[in-house]
Scaffold this active site. Structure first.
Site, PDB file in Angstrom:
ATOM      1  CB  CYS A 116      -0.959  -0.078   1.316  1.00 50.31           C
ATOM      2  SG  CYS A 116       0.014   0.621   2.617  1.00 50.31           S
ATOM      3  CG  PHE A 255      -8.516  -6.105 -17.501  1.00 51.85           C
ATOM      4  CD1 PHE A 255      -8.170  -7.212 -16.744  1.00 51.85           C
ATOM      5  CD2 PHE A 255      -9.498  -5.265 -17.228  1.00 51.85           C
ATOM      6  CE1 PHE A 255      -8.903  -7.270 -15.580  1.00 51.85           C
ATOM      7  CE2 PHE A 255     -10.241  -5.395 -16.125  1.00 51.85           C
ATOM      8  CZ  PHE A 255      -9.908  -6.551 -15.172  1.00 51.85           C
ATOM      9  CB  VAL A 256      -2.625  -3.922 -21.073  1.00 50.05           C
ATOM     10  CG1 VAL A 256      -1.338  -3.825 -22.203  1.00 50.05           C
ATOM     11  CG2 VAL A 256      -2.888  -2.323 -20.744  1.00 50.05           C
ATOM     12  NE  ARG A 257      -4.098 -10.323 -18.941  1.00 49.15           N
ATOM     13  CZ  ARG A 257      -4.140  -9.519 -17.829  1.00 49.15           C
ATOM     14  NH1 ARG A 257      -3.869  -8.031 -18.028  1.00 49.15           N
ATOM     15  NH2 ARG A 257      -4.779  -9.952 -16.913  1.00 49.15           N
ATOM     16  N   PRO A 258      -1.993  -9.071 -24.925  1.00 53.47           N
ATOM     17  CG  PRO A 258      -0.566 -10.874 -25.260  1.00 53.47           C
ATOM     18  CD  PRO A 258      -1.523 -10.291 -24.183  1.00 53.47           C
ATOM     19  N   GLY A 259      -3.573  -8.320 -27.903  1.00 53.27           N
ATOM     20  CA  GLY A 259      -4.704  -8.206 -28.513  1.00 53.27           C
ATOM     21  C   GLY A 259      -5.890  -7.532 -27.878  1.00 53.27           C
ATOM     22  NE  ARG A 260     -10.639  -8.087 -22.999  1.00 53.95           N
ATOM     23  CZ  ARG A 260     -10.429  -8.026 -21.716  1.00 53.95           C
ATOM     24  NH1 ARG A 260      -9.387  -7.774 -21.195  1.00 53.95           N
ATOM     25  NH2 ARG A 260     -11.904  -7.390 -21.207  1.00 53.95           N
TER      26      ARG A 260
END
Length: 282
Positions: A116, A255-260
């Site tokens: 924190c 939610f940075v992900r490959p393709g999304r």
């Protein structure tokens, strides 16, 4: 005497463990993430104790000073890094020692734990700070987030060794990772990154920050105070983080992900194809 900044790889310790596979035990040495108490003093006066990884503490001193005290690099004369029995002390000498005396009654009463960024704050105003509006920044292709995400995987040696470390990266408009800092605390990693940017003279309006954690409100606050106009996280934001990002003009992606990825505020900084055009192209 000012101590040398601990090396970036500092923060890994080995311990004897017993690994059990299919009911069979085998003694081994395991690599674990270190976290140590880091006392932050201003002109000799204690301000806070943070649990942090022991590397890149000069960067941490500069980043923490900006995001928690509003002290930019020009306001810091030197940083004395001292090993003590209980941990590490950062004595930050400023151009205005009187301000440290005036704020000594606001010293945090509890340590800030690695999970924190506000432990020890006594007032509501100290917890939820409304940052000033960020600058316009740059507009970049949404694919830059994915480029940075892939590149960051090979730039986290502490996490590769221990599996317990957060990272914060500064990336240019093309998604090229320029600077990376790691720490057991997500907010510490971001402070270290901000400090590294300050010391290197990097203009925060020229790119974006990517963090390997959730986007909590204090992450948004620190990014905005530093003038970073776009913050991307591999996990989710909180509702308060989205509200703060919206109000200060910061683009927040989660939610940075490959393709999304999901954009929660000010999406105009990320160029994307409209759904109809994408469907037509396919």
């Amino acid at each position: 005497m000012v101590a040398a900044d601990p090396v970036a790889g500092a923060g890994v310790a080995s311990r004897a463990v017993l690994e059990v596979r299919a009911g069979v035990a085998e003694p081994k040495l395991d690599l674990l993430a270190e976290e140590v108490p880091v006392g932050v003093h201003y002109d000799g006066i204690p301000f806070a104790v943070m649990m942090a990884s022991p590397g890149n503490l000069l960067d941490f001193a500069h980043g923490f000073s900006l995001t928690e005290r509003g002290i930019a690099c020009g306001g810091i004369v030197e940083v004395d890094v001292r090993d003590v029995l209980e941990g590490i002390v950062l004595d930050i000498r400023t151009t205005d020692p009187a301000s440290a005396m005036m704020s000594s009654d606001q010293t945090r009463l509890m340590p800030g734990r690695s999970g924190c960024g506000i432990c020890g704050s006594r007032l509501l105003e100290e917890v939820v700070r409304q940052p000033a509006a960020v600058g316009e920044g740059v507009v970049l292709a949404a694919q830059a987030l994915e480029v940075a995400l892939v590149a960051l995987q090979d730039r986290q040696p502490l996490n590769a060794a221990t599996g317990a470390i957060h990272a914060a990266a500064w990336c240019n408009v093309y998604g090229t990772v320029v600077e990376v800092r790691e720490d057991v605390g997500r907010h510490n990693a971001l402070d270290k990154l901000i400090g590294a940017m300050l010391r290197a003279g990097i203009d925060p309006a020229t790119g974006f920050a990517l963090v390997t954690s959730r986007a909590s409100y204090e992450m948004v606050t620190k990014a905005a105070i530093a003038g970073i106009p776009l913050l991307a996280a591999i996990s989710a934001p909180t509702a308060l983080a989205v509200d703060l990002a919206q109000s200060c003009g910061l683009t927040l992606a989660g939610f940075v992900r490959p393709g999304r990825h999901v954009v929660y505020s000010h999406p105009w900084r990320l160029r994307v194809r409209p759904r109809q055009a994408a469907e037509h192209a396919s």
